[in-house]
Design an enzyme around this catalytic site. Structure first.
Site, PDB file in Angstrom:
ATOM      1  N   GLU A  22      -9.655 -28.056  26.802  1.00  0.00           N
ATOM      2  CA  GLU A  22      -9.319 -27.151  27.890  1.00  0.00           C
ATOM      3  C   GLU A  22     -10.588 -26.727  28.636  1.00  0.00           C
ATOM      4  O   GLU A  22     -10.614 -26.643  29.868  1.00  0.00           O
ATOM      5  CB  GLU A  22      -8.588 -25.915  27.357  1.00  0.00           C
ATOM      6  CG  GLU A  22      -7.187 -26.189  26.846  1.00  0.00           C
ATOM      7  CD  GLU A  22      -7.096 -26.635  25.380  1.00  0.00           C
ATOM      8  OE1 GLU A  22      -8.093 -27.167  24.831  1.00  0.00           O
ATOM      9  OE2 GLU A  22      -6.013 -26.457  24.794  1.00  0.00           O
TER      10      GLU A  22
ATOM     11  N   TYR B 278     -16.243 -41.154  46.135  1.00  0.00           N
ATOM     12  CA  TYR B 278     -15.642 -41.203  44.799  1.00  0.00           C
ATOM     13  C   TYR B 278     -16.587 -41.729  43.740  1.00  0.00           C
ATOM     14  O   TYR B 278     -16.456 -41.377  42.562  1.00  0.00           O
ATOM     15  CB  TYR B 278     -14.299 -41.933  44.783  1.00  0.00           C
ATOM     16  CG  TYR B 278     -14.259 -43.273  45.449  1.00  0.00           C
ATOM     17  CD1 TYR B 278     -14.756 -44.407  44.836  1.00  0.00           C
ATOM     18  CD2 TYR B 278     -13.674 -43.413  46.703  1.00  0.00           C
ATOM     19  CE1 TYR B 278     -14.688 -45.645  45.453  1.00  0.00           C
ATOM     20  CE2 TYR B 278     -13.600 -44.645  47.333  1.00  0.00           C
ATOM     21  CZ  TYR B 278     -14.123 -45.759  46.703  1.00  0.00           C
ATOM     22  OH  TYR B 278     -14.062 -46.981  47.302  1.00  0.00           O
TER      23      TYR B 278
ATOM     24  N   GLU C 161     -16.664 -34.251  14.518  1.00  0.00           N
ATOM     25  CA  GLU C 161     -16.489 -34.545  15.945  1.00  0.00           C
ATOM     26  C   GLU C 161     -17.788 -34.270  16.704  1.00  0.00           C
ATOM     27  O   GLU C 161     -18.185 -35.041  17.579  1.00  0.00           O
ATOM     28  CB  GLU C 161     -15.380 -33.681  16.543  1.00  0.00           C
ATOM     29  CG  GLU C 161     -13.996 -34.023  16.030  1.00  0.00           C
ATOM     30  CD  GLU C 161     -12.947 -33.135  16.658  1.00  0.00           C
ATOM     31  OE1 GLU C 161     -12.175 -33.662  17.483  1.00  0.00           O
ATOM     32  OE2 GLU C 161     -12.896 -31.934  16.340  1.00  0.00           O
TER      33      GLU C 161
ATOM     34  N   LYS D  68      -7.841 -37.144  24.854  1.00  0.00           N
ATOM     35  CA  LYS D  68      -8.628 -37.251  23.626  1.00  0.00           C
ATOM     36  C   LYS D  68      -7.872 -38.194  22.680  1.00  0.00           C
ATOM     37  O   LYS D  68      -7.206 -37.767  21.734  1.00  0.00           O
ATOM     38  CB  LYS D  68      -8.824 -35.857  23.007  1.00  0.00           C
ATOM     39  CG  LYS D  68      -9.798 -35.810  21.861  1.00  0.00           C
ATOM     40  CD  LYS D  68     -10.025 -34.358  21.409  1.00  0.00           C
ATOM     41  CE  LYS D  68     -10.995 -34.301  20.251  1.00  0.00           C
ATOM     42  NZ  LYS D  68     -11.226 -32.920  19.792  1.00  0.00           N
TER      43      LYS D  68
END
Length: 124
Positions: free
Chosen positions: A78, A58, A26, A103
């Site tokens: 997290e 934005y 990863e 994910k």
């Protein structure tokens, strides 16, 4: 601000290619993370004055969120979510934020559509 519910600006589906995860592959190969961020703020002054400086731009928020996701790799989504919340709360008008980090290419051994973490943070 009155007792009425705050107003919201929501960005949905921001895509950031990054190298987060606990596995070596990863970190090496990277993957796409999808970010949803909602900020709560009082938009009455911005609406009354038609003044961009009295709200959250934005486009700038989207750029800052993607940059935060793409920087130094971490193990957990997290941690990525906390990082994005800090970016949103750094905007002076923002009272609170809800962040979801998806994910969709997580290394899970069974068929799935998505894995996500959602957090809500309020200005201290």
């Amino acid at each position: 601000m009155s007792a009425a519910a705050p107003d919201r600006i929501t960005l949905t589906g921001l895509v950031a290619r990054a190298h987060h995860g606990v596995y070596d592959f990863e970190r090496r190969d990277g993957q796409d993370f999808i970010i949803d961020v909602m900020v709560e703020l009082d938009l009455r002054a911005a609406a009354a004055s038609d003044d961009l400086d009295r709200t959250v731009h934005y486009g700038e928020l989207a750029d800052a969120v993607v940059a935060a996701v793409q920087r130094d790799p971490v193990d957990l989504i997290e941690t990525v979510a906390e990082r994005v919340a800090e970016v949103a709360l750094a905007k002076p008008a923002v009272l609170s934020t809800t962040v979801t980090v998806h994910k969709p290419q997580a290394p899970i051994s069974v068929p799935f559509t998505d894995v996500s973490v959602t957090i809500t943070r309020t200005r201290a």
